[in-house]
Scaffold this motif. Sequence first.
Motif, mmCIF file in Angstrom:
data_model
loop_
_atom_site.group_PDB
_atom_site.id
_atom_site.type_symbol
_atom_site.label_atom_id
_atom_site.label_comp_id
_atom_site.label_asym_id
_atom_site.label_seq_id
_atom_site.Cartn_x
_atom_site.Cartn_y
_atom_site.Cartn_z
ATOM 1 N N ASP A 83 81.198 -9.768 -32.779
ATOM 2 C CA ASP A 83 80.134 -9.398 -31.840
ATOM 3 C C ASP A 83 80.455 -9.834 -30.415
ATOM 4 O OD1 ASP A 83 78.731 -8.225 -33.824
ATOM 5 O OD2 ASP A 83 77.150 -9.744 -33.970
ATOM 6 N N GLY A 84 81.073 -11.006 -30.286
ATOM 7 C CA GLY A 84 81.393 -11.499 -28.952
ATOM 8 C C GLY A 84 82.308 -10.543 -28.208
ATOM 9 N N ARG A 85 83.323 -10.032 -28.907
ATOM 10 C CA ARG A 85 84.242 -9.073 -28.272
ATOM 11 C C ARG A 85 83.504 -7.788 -27.898
ATOM 12 N NH1 ARG A 85 87.568 -11.252 -32.422
ATOM 13 N NH2 ARG A 85 89.393 -12.346 -31.600
ATOM 14 N N GLN A 86 82.584 -7.358 -28.771
ATOM 15 C CA GLN A 86 81.824 -6.135 -28.497
ATOM 16 C C GLN A 86 80.923 -6.312 -27.281
ATOM 17 O OE1 GLN A 86 81.299 -2.982 -30.591
ATOM 18 N NE2 GLN A 86 81.080 -3.833 -32.668
ATOM 19 N N VAL A 87 80.284 -7.477 -27.178
ATOM 20 C CA VAL A 87 79.446 -7.748 -26.007
ATOM 21 C C VAL A 87 80.314 -7.772 -24.751
ATOM 22 C CG1 VAL A 87 77.996 -9.480 -24.867
ATOM 23 C CG2 VAL A 87 77.648 -8.976 -27.286
ATOM 24 N N GLY A 88 81.516 -8.324 -24.877
ATOM 25 C CA GLY A 88 82.431 -8.329 -23.745
ATOM 26 C C GLY A 88 82.760 -6.920 -23.276
ATOM 27 N N LYS A 89 83.016 -6.024 -24.236
ATOM 28 C CA LYS A 89 83.298 -4.625 -23.893
ATOM 29 C C LYS A 89 82.078 -3.957 -23.262
ATOM 30 C CE LYS A 89 86.767 -3.963 -27.530
ATOM 31 N NZ LYS A 89 87.108 -3.235 -28.776
ATOM 32 N N LEU A 90 80.897 -4.314 -23.776
ATOM 33 C CA LEU A 90 79.654 -3.765 -23.211
ATOM 34 C C LEU A 90 79.494 -4.187 -21.755
ATOM 35 C CD1 LEU A 90 76.944 -2.248 -23.848
ATOM 36 C CD2 LEU A 90 75.987 -4.486 -24.416
#
Length: 533
Positions: A83-90
Amino acid sequence: VREALQSCENILLQASKNVVQLSDSASPDISADLAQLDQFSKVQIQLGGNTTALQLLLNTSEKKWCSKVTRLDVSGIEFERGDGRQVGKLLQRCKSLSSIDLQRISVGQAGKSSIFASLHSCPKLRKINMYGIAIRKLGVEKLSPSLSQCTALTELNLGWNSIESGGMLYLANALKHCIHITTLSLQENQLSNVGANHLAAVLPHFKGLRSLDISWNSIGDDGAAALSQGLGSCLQLYSLNMNENLLTHCGGASLAKVMPFLTELGELSVGFNHFGNDGATSLCSALSTCLSLHTLDLRSNNISADGTGTLSSILCLCPSLRILRLAGNKIEDDGARHISVLLQSLPRLVELDCGWTSIGSMGALKLGQALLAACPSLRKLSLCGNSIQPEGVIGLADAISQCQLLTSLNLSGNAAGPRGAAALGRALAESPALKSVELSWNMVGDEGAAALAKGVAKSRSLERLDLGWNKITQRSGEMLMESQRTLRARCSAVKLSALADCGQTHLNLTGNEELGGCEACFETALSGVVGGG
């Protein structure tokens, strides 16, 4: 008035067409809401700890709305793996983001690193809250490059992150580029005097700094001396919190040197240090130029009765003072007399905390009389842990019943006994505003509980009553519960008045073993009587 309200309503309706807010109060399935985000000019996302909502947010195939997001609040969420990586991409697509709240999120180091690295993609970012996410020195090292590019930043909260002095060095170097900082919170970070020196070096860059919190950092006297020099450039500083920093009289003297420059200072918290009489006197003597000072916290600073006398003669020159906290000092009866004299010069006082100061019954009586005569605006009074005997509580209750604006009273840890409780019961019935009363550990017993029950039934404002650890039996507990029923019935018949909320009274009977294990029964019964309070 109707025309004004209609105008406000029209403004709010117009604003709602341009802003959408997703929160934990919305439907659990926010897919439909997400599909309509493109029609809004601004998007504020507040998930309020809703992990499911976060998953839906991250898994939406179309994210054209990302460029419209101005606020992202994922605080309190326990991130799943990746999730952390996904939030970073967001974040990399949120070019309009101005506020991000990551407070107390649970995420691995790789996820944090991804989020940190993506912040530089948000050029309009003004507010960052990363309180309590275990950043530590290594995390600050990874955060700093992105932070140095957030040149529009005005508010930064990195409290409770174990940054330590080494992390503070990286942070200070990054913050040199954030010259618009107005609010900086670094509490509970183990900075020590070395970290305080790093912080002091960057403070001159923050000409518009309004609030600085470095409490619970053990910076010591050397750290205080360094910070005092740095703060000399922060002429607009309004709030300074240096609680729990191992400061002695030398630290107090260092802070005193910068006070003449901080003419806009309104809130000063230096509690839980070791100033003693000399340090407190040095510091307070320099406050005469702080004409806007309204909050002063000197709790637990080894101030004696003699020191209180000196402080009283100094603080009478601060008529704008509204909140005074002296709890945990050895004030005693003589010190209470000095404070009583001081109160005559503080007509705007709204809060006084003299808990655990050994003032005793005579000191409580003096304070009560002075508050009634000189402080008509008083709203909050704490005299807990002072061994006040029944006579002192009775005299205090008479004064309390006449304080028209008093809403909160803390007398826990005294010796009111049945007679003092009876006097407080009468005060509850007569007080027009009292909402919260704490009377735990007061040897109230059944007789006192019965008297209090009568006062509860007649109260016009009571919302919370704490009677824990008072040897109250089942019979008296039932009387208190019945008084709440009476209060609820009376309040429910009154419409559009301040009495309407009185039925939410919360009763705490913890620790009264004589109830015979009936506390759960009381909780169940009260849920139907006071709306689940």
